[in-house]
Design a protein around this motif. Structure first.
Motif, PDB file in Angstrom:
ATOM      1  N   ARG A 295       0.885   3.074  -8.317  1.00  0.00           N
ATOM      2  CA  ARG A 295       1.441   3.517  -7.030  1.00  0.00           C
ATOM      3  C   ARG A 295       2.416   4.676  -7.245  1.00  0.00           C
ATOM      4  O   ARG A 295       2.385   5.679  -6.526  1.00  0.00           O
ATOM      5  CB  ARG A 295       2.140   2.326  -6.352  1.00  0.00           C
ATOM      6  CG  ARG A 295       2.864   2.658  -5.052  1.00  0.00           C
ATOM      7  CD  ARG A 295       3.395   1.389  -4.387  1.00  0.00           C
ATOM      8  NE  ARG A 295       2.295   0.502  -4.007  1.00  0.00           N
ATOM      9  CZ  ARG A 295       1.519   0.680  -2.924  1.00  0.00           C
ATOM     10  NH1 ARG A 295       1.761   1.676  -2.097  1.00  0.00           N
ATOM     11  NH2 ARG A 295       0.517  -0.151  -2.660  1.00  0.00           N
TER      12      ARG A 295
ATOM     13  N   TYR B 146       9.203  -5.213  -6.116  1.00  0.00           N
ATOM     14  CA  TYR B 146       8.129  -5.366  -7.101  1.00  0.00           C
ATOM     15  C   TYR B 146       8.676  -6.107  -8.310  1.00  0.00           C
ATOM     16  O   TYR B 146       8.861  -5.519  -9.380  1.00  0.00           O
ATOM     17  CB  TYR B 146       7.575  -3.995  -7.505  1.00  0.00           C
ATOM     18  CG  TYR B 146       6.919  -3.263  -6.370  1.00  0.00           C
ATOM     19  CD1 TYR B 146       5.565  -3.451  -6.083  1.00  0.00           C
ATOM     20  CD2 TYR B 146       7.638  -2.406  -5.552  1.00  0.00           C
ATOM     21  CE1 TYR B 146       4.966  -2.791  -5.019  1.00  0.00           C
ATOM     22  CE2 TYR B 146       7.050  -1.745  -4.489  1.00  0.00           C
ATOM     23  CZ  TYR B 146       5.711  -1.942  -4.228  1.00  0.00           C
ATOM     24  OH  TYR B 146       5.115  -1.291  -3.180  1.00  0.00           O
TER      25      TYR B 146
ATOM     26  N   GLU C 142       7.004   1.710  -0.071  1.00  0.00           N
ATOM     27  CA  GLU C 142       7.483   2.850  -0.844  1.00  0.00           C
ATOM     28  C   GLU C 142       8.718   3.461  -0.197  1.00  0.00           C
ATOM     29  O   GLU C 142       8.923   3.367   1.003  1.00  0.00           O
ATOM     30  CB  GLU C 142       6.382   3.938  -0.938  1.00  0.00           C
ATOM     31  CG  GLU C 142       5.194   3.486  -1.742  1.00  0.00           C
ATOM     32  CD  GLU C 142       4.139   4.573  -1.947  1.00  0.00           C
ATOM     33  OE1 GLU C 142       4.448   5.773  -1.804  1.00  0.00           O
ATOM     34  OE2 GLU C 142       2.996   4.194  -2.245  1.00  0.00           O
TER      35      GLU C 142
ATOM     36  N   GLN D   5      -1.000   2.516   1.689  1.00  0.00           N
ATOM     37  CA  GLN D   5      -2.215   2.052   1.028  1.00  0.00           C
ATOM     38  C   GLN D   5      -2.502   2.966  -0.160  1.00  0.00           C
ATOM     39  O   GLN D   5      -2.560   4.181  -0.001  1.00  0.00           O
ATOM     40  CB  GLN D   5      -3.378   2.116   2.035  1.00  0.00           C
ATOM     41  CG  GLN D   5      -4.587   1.316   1.651  1.00  0.00           C
ATOM     42  CD  GLN D   5      -4.496  -0.122   2.143  1.00  0.00           C
ATOM     43  OE1 GLN D   5      -4.165  -0.365   3.283  1.00  0.00           O
ATOM     44  NE2 GLN D   5      -4.778  -1.067   1.266  1.00  0.00           N
ATOM     45  N   ARG D   6      -2.653   2.377  -1.339  1.00  0.00           N
ATOM     46  CA  ARG D   6      -2.949   3.164  -2.549  1.00  0.00           C
ATOM     47  C   ARG D   6      -4.041   2.476  -3.351  1.00  0.00           C
ATOM     48  O   ARG D   6      -4.227   1.265  -3.243  1.00  0.00           O
ATOM     49  CB  ARG D   6      -1.713   3.236  -3.459  1.00  0.00           C
ATOM     50  CG  ARG D   6      -0.481   3.845  -2.852  1.00  0.00           C
ATOM     51  CD  ARG D   6      -0.538   5.361  -2.871  1.00  0.00           C
ATOM     52  NE  ARG D   6       0.769   5.932  -2.511  1.00  0.00           N
ATOM     53  CZ  ARG D   6       0.961   7.224  -2.279  1.00  0.00           C
ATOM     54  NH1 ARG D   6      -0.032   8.084  -2.377  1.00  0.00           N
ATOM     55  NH2 ARG D   6       2.153   7.672  -1.949  1.00  0.00           N
TER      56      ARG D   6
ATOM     57  N   PHE E  38       2.026  -1.380  -9.561  1.00  0.00           N
ATOM     58  CA  PHE E  38       3.175  -0.554  -9.191  1.00  0.00           C
ATOM     59  C   PHE E  38       3.214   0.789  -9.924  1.00  0.00           C
ATOM     60  O   PHE E  38       3.427   1.829  -9.293  1.00  0.00           O
ATOM     61  CB  PHE E  38       4.464  -1.356  -9.401  1.00  0.00           C
ATOM     62  CG  PHE E  38       5.702  -0.698  -8.862  1.00  0.00           C
ATOM     63  CD1 PHE E  38       5.804  -0.342  -7.519  1.00  0.00           C
ATOM     64  CD2 PHE E  38       6.773  -0.442  -9.693  1.00  0.00           C
ATOM     65  CE1 PHE E  38       6.958   0.261  -7.018  1.00  0.00           C
ATOM     66  CE2 PHE E  38       7.930   0.164  -9.202  1.00  0.00           C
ATOM     67  CZ  PHE E  38       8.023   0.514  -7.871  1.00  0.00           C
TER      68      PHE E  38
ATOM     69  N   GLN F   7      -5.549   0.558  -6.323  1.00  0.00           N
ATOM     70  CA  GLN F   7      -4.929  -0.463  -7.178  1.00  0.00           C
ATOM     71  C   GLN F   7      -4.777   0.033  -8.618  1.00  0.00           C
ATOM     72  O   GLN F   7      -3.779  -0.228  -9.272  1.00  0.00           O
ATOM     73  CB  GLN F   7      -5.794  -1.728  -7.113  1.00  0.00           C
ATOM     74  CG  GLN F   7      -5.532  -2.781  -8.177  1.00  0.00           C
ATOM     75  CD  GLN F   7      -4.193  -3.472  -8.007  1.00  0.00           C
ATOM     76  OE1 GLN F   7      -3.656  -3.528  -6.914  1.00  0.00           O
ATOM     77  NE2 GLN F   7      -3.641  -3.975  -9.095  1.00  0.00           N
TER      78      GLN F   7
ATOM     79  N   GLN G  26       0.568   7.937  -8.085  1.00  0.00           N
ATOM     80  CA  GLN G  26      -0.073   8.516  -6.899  1.00  0.00           C
ATOM     81  C   GLN G  26       0.968   9.147  -5.971  1.00  0.00           C
ATOM     82  O   GLN G  26       0.757  10.233  -5.424  1.00  0.00           O
ATOM     83  CB  GLN G  26      -0.878   7.440  -6.154  1.00  0.00           C
ATOM     84  CG  GLN G  26      -2.115   7.011  -6.939  1.00  0.00           C
ATOM     85  CD  GLN G  26      -2.808   5.785  -6.317  1.00  0.00           C
ATOM     86  OE1 GLN G  26      -3.580   5.921  -5.378  1.00  0.00           O
ATOM     87  NE2 GLN G  26      -2.524   4.593  -6.835  1.00  0.00           N
ATOM     88  N   HIS G  27       2.111   8.481  -5.814  1.00  0.00           N
ATOM     89  CA  HIS G  27       3.197   9.008  -4.972  1.00  0.00           C
ATOM     90  C   HIS G  27       3.717  10.340  -5.548  1.00  0.00           C
ATOM     91  O   HIS G  27       3.912  11.307  -4.802  1.00  0.00           O
ATOM     92  CB  HIS G  27       4.320   7.960  -4.916  1.00  0.00           C
ATOM     93  CG  HIS G  27       5.563   8.386  -4.176  1.00  0.00           C
ATOM     94  ND1 HIS G  27       6.010   7.739  -3.042  1.00  0.00           N
ATOM     95  CD2 HIS G  27       6.466   9.371  -4.423  1.00  0.00           C
ATOM     96  CE1 HIS G  27       7.132   8.341  -2.619  1.00  0.00           C
ATOM     97  NE2 HIS G  27       7.433   9.320  -3.448  1.00  0.00           N
TER      98      HIS G  27
ATOM     99  N   THR H 204      -7.917  -1.232  -3.098  1.00  0.00           N
ATOM    100  CA  THR H 204      -6.647  -0.630  -2.706  1.00  0.00           C
ATOM    101  C   THR H 204      -5.624  -1.741  -2.464  1.00  0.00           C
ATOM    102  O   THR H 204      -5.978  -2.914  -2.372  1.00  0.00           O
ATOM    103  CB  THR H 204      -6.787   0.215  -1.421  1.00  0.00           C
ATOM    104  OG1 THR H 204      -7.222  -0.632  -0.372  1.00  0.00           O
ATOM    105  CG2 THR H 204      -7.757   1.357  -1.631  1.00  0.00           C
ATOM    106  N   THR H 205      -4.384  -1.336  -2.394  1.00  0.00           N
ATOM    107  CA  THR H 205      -3.330  -2.305  -2.161  1.00  0.00           C
ATOM    108  C   THR H 205      -2.275  -1.670  -1.262  1.00  0.00           C
ATOM    109  O   THR H 205      -2.003  -0.471  -1.350  1.00  0.00           O
ATOM    110  CB  THR H 205      -2.722  -2.784  -3.502  1.00  0.00           C
ATOM    111  OG1 THR H 205      -1.452  -3.372  -3.260  1.00  0.00           O
ATOM    112  CG2 THR H 205      -2.526  -1.636  -4.460  1.00  0.00           C
TER     113      THR H 205
END
Ligand code: ZN
Length: 161
Positions: A141, A73, A101, A114-115, A138, A117, A144-145, A96-97
């Motif tokens: 992302r 990234y 990961e 897939q997360r 990023f 955006q 969310q992770h 989504t993107t």
């Protein structure tokens, strides 16, 4: 002075629990401050861009997000580490993107996930202040992770075929 903590590895039960909310009485406490500080040191030592308390064997809803540019990234923003207590995603973008990961708890494995955006997040600071922030790309992302970790979910559970 914080020490580096051991990191729970895939297969350990702690990573599958739903973490407990931090109680009002815990805000601003020495224990919460020390937890955040130890999580930060541990994340930095492992070159992570995020970490969740269950990864250091504390089943509490605390995460740290610290985006910085990396090989995968290169356009990721460099941001100061943000500690989020009891984070909740209020809104997910429709868009989504797909992106790669990895995880400190899943060594030597990476995958496309897939997360959303962008997301809008409500969280508390270590002193209990309520914050609302929007994250995109990023950093979104990572948030969310890390929140997945609080719900017992690993990125490998979300891999696209
Ligand atoms: Zn992780």
């Amino acid at each position: 002075m914080s020490t580096v903590l051991p990191v729970a590895q895939r297969g350990e039960d702690i990573l599958r629990l739903k973490a407990a909310r931090v109680a009002d009485a815990e805000f601003n406490s020495d224990w919460l401050m020390q937890l955040a500080s130890a999580m930060l040191v541990t994340m930095l030592e492992r070159s992570g861009v995020g970490i969740a308390a269950p990864q250091v064997y504390i089943s509490k809803r605390v995460i740290i997000v610290a985006s910085r540019p990396n090989l995968r990234y290169p356009d990721a923003p460099e941001m100061d580490a943000v500690v989020m207590v009891n984070p909740e995603i209020l809104e997910f973008s429709q868009a989504t993107t797909l992106g790669e990961e990895g995880c400190l708890s899943v060594p030597n494995e990476r995958g496309q996930v897939q997360r959303a955006q962008s997301i809008k997040v409500l969280y508390h600071t270590l002193t209990g202040e309520v914050m609302e922030s929007t994250f995109e790309g990023f950093p979104a992302r990572i948030v969310q992770h890390e929140i997945d970790h609080l719900n017992g979910i690993l990125f490998v559970d979300r891999l696209s075929a």
